[in-house]
Design a protein around this motif. Structure first.
Motif, PDB file in Angstrom:
ATOM      1  N   GLU A  60       0.820  -1.204   0.000  1.00  0.00           N
ATOM      2  CA  GLU A  60       0.000   0.000   0.000  1.00  0.00           C
ATOM      3  C   GLU A  60       0.861   1.264   0.000  1.00  0.00           C
ATOM      4  O   GLU A  60       1.910   1.308   0.620  1.00  0.00           O
ATOM      5  N   ALA A  61       0.374   2.276  -0.696  1.00  0.00           N
ATOM      6  CA  ALA A  61       0.982   3.598  -0.611  1.00  0.00           C
ATOM      7  C   ALA A  61       0.396   4.247   0.641  1.00  0.00           C
ATOM      8  O   ALA A  61      -0.813   4.429   0.741  1.00  0.00           O
ATOM      9  N   VAL A  62       1.242   4.547   1.596  1.00  0.00           N
ATOM     10  CA  VAL A  62       0.786   5.083   2.874  1.00  0.00           C
ATOM     11  C   VAL A  62       0.835   6.610   2.841  1.00  0.00           C
ATOM     12  O   VAL A  62       1.881   7.190   2.538  1.00  0.00           O
ATOM     13  N   VAL A  63      -0.294   7.231   3.142  1.00  0.00           N
ATOM     14  CA  VAL A  63      -0.371   8.677   3.282  1.00  0.00           C
ATOM     15  C   VAL A  63      -0.991   8.938   4.653  1.00  0.00           C
ATOM     16  O   VAL A  63      -2.126   8.536   4.914  1.00  0.00           O
ATOM     17  N   LEU A  64      -0.216   9.570   5.518  1.00  0.00           N
ATOM     18  CA  LEU A  64      -0.685   9.842   6.871  1.00  0.00           C
ATOM     19  C   LEU A  64      -1.575  11.075   6.891  1.00  0.00           C
ATOM     20  O   LEU A  64      -1.226  12.114   6.341  1.00  0.00           O
ATOM     21  N   ALA A  65      -2.722  10.933   7.530  1.00  0.00           N
ATOM     22  CA  ALA A  65      -3.656  12.042   7.726  1.00  0.00           C
ATOM     23  C   ALA A  65      -3.488  12.558   9.154  1.00  0.00           C
ATOM     24  O   ALA A  65      -2.951  11.858  10.012  1.00  0.00           O
ATOM     25  N   PRO A  66      -3.943  13.766   9.436  1.00  0.00           N
ATOM     26  CA  PRO A  66      -3.885  14.261  10.809  1.00  0.00           C
ATOM     27  C   PRO A  66      -4.573  13.284  11.766  1.00  0.00           C
ATOM     28  O   PRO A  66      -5.656  12.788  11.480  1.00  0.00           O
ATOM     29  N   GLY A  67      -3.903  12.988  12.871  1.00  0.00           N
ATOM     30  CA  GLY A  67      -4.446  12.078  13.868  1.00  0.00           C
ATOM     31  C   GLY A  67      -4.116  10.612  13.647  1.00  0.00           C
ATOM     32  O   GLY A  67      -4.360   9.788  14.515  1.00  0.00           O
ATOM     33  N   ASP A  68      -3.558  10.264  12.486  1.00  0.00           N
ATOM     34  CA  ASP A  68      -3.191   8.870  12.219  1.00  0.00           C
ATOM     35  C   ASP A  68      -2.040   8.424  13.107  1.00  0.00           C
ATOM     36  O   ASP A  68      -1.204   9.230  13.522  1.00  0.00           O
ATOM     37  N   GLU A  69      -1.996   7.110  13.342  1.00  0.00           N
ATOM     38  CA  GLU A  69      -0.889   6.496  14.068  1.00  0.00           C
ATOM     39  C   GLU A  69      -0.317   5.393  13.187  1.00  0.00           C
ATOM     40  O   GLU A  69      -1.044   4.490  12.767  1.00  0.00           O
ATOM     41  N   LEU A  70       0.970   5.476  12.906  1.00  0.00           N
ATOM     42  CA  LEU A  70       1.658   4.451  12.128  1.00  0.00           C
ATOM     43  C   LEU A  70       2.684   3.796  13.030  1.00  0.00           C
ATOM     44  O   LEU A  70       3.622   4.450  13.492  1.00  0.00           O
TER      45      LEU A  70
END
Length: 79
Positions: A60-70
């Motif tokens: 997957e292409a990961v794009v972090l949004a505000p509030g995300d936790e990776l």
């Protein structure tokens, strides 16, 4: 608002912290802003990632949004 990177196991030692607040955006851009040695470790082929608690398959292409936790999960060995 920021996103969070969470480091587990030996990755926490390498990062120097259990978590890090980062600007949201594509994972490539987020990793480019980190210490290069840490980024290399996080991209290791045996390191798994979980986005908001869901394991990612790796394609997957990961794009972090505000509030995300990776979370970055290193390989685990046991005995």
């Amino acid at each position: 608002m920021t996103a969070r990177l969470v480091f587990l196991g030996r990755l926490e030692d390498i990062a120097g912290a259990a978590e890090l607040a980062v600007a949201p955006g594509p994972l490539e851009k987020v990793l480019a802003a980190l210490d290069p040695a840490l980024a290399v470790e996080l991209l290791g082929e045996r390191v798994r990632m979980a986005l908001n608690g869901a394991l990612l398959g790796g394609n997957e292409a990961v794009v972090l949004a505000p509030g995300d936790e990776l979370a970055f999960l290193p390989p685990v060995s046991g005995g």
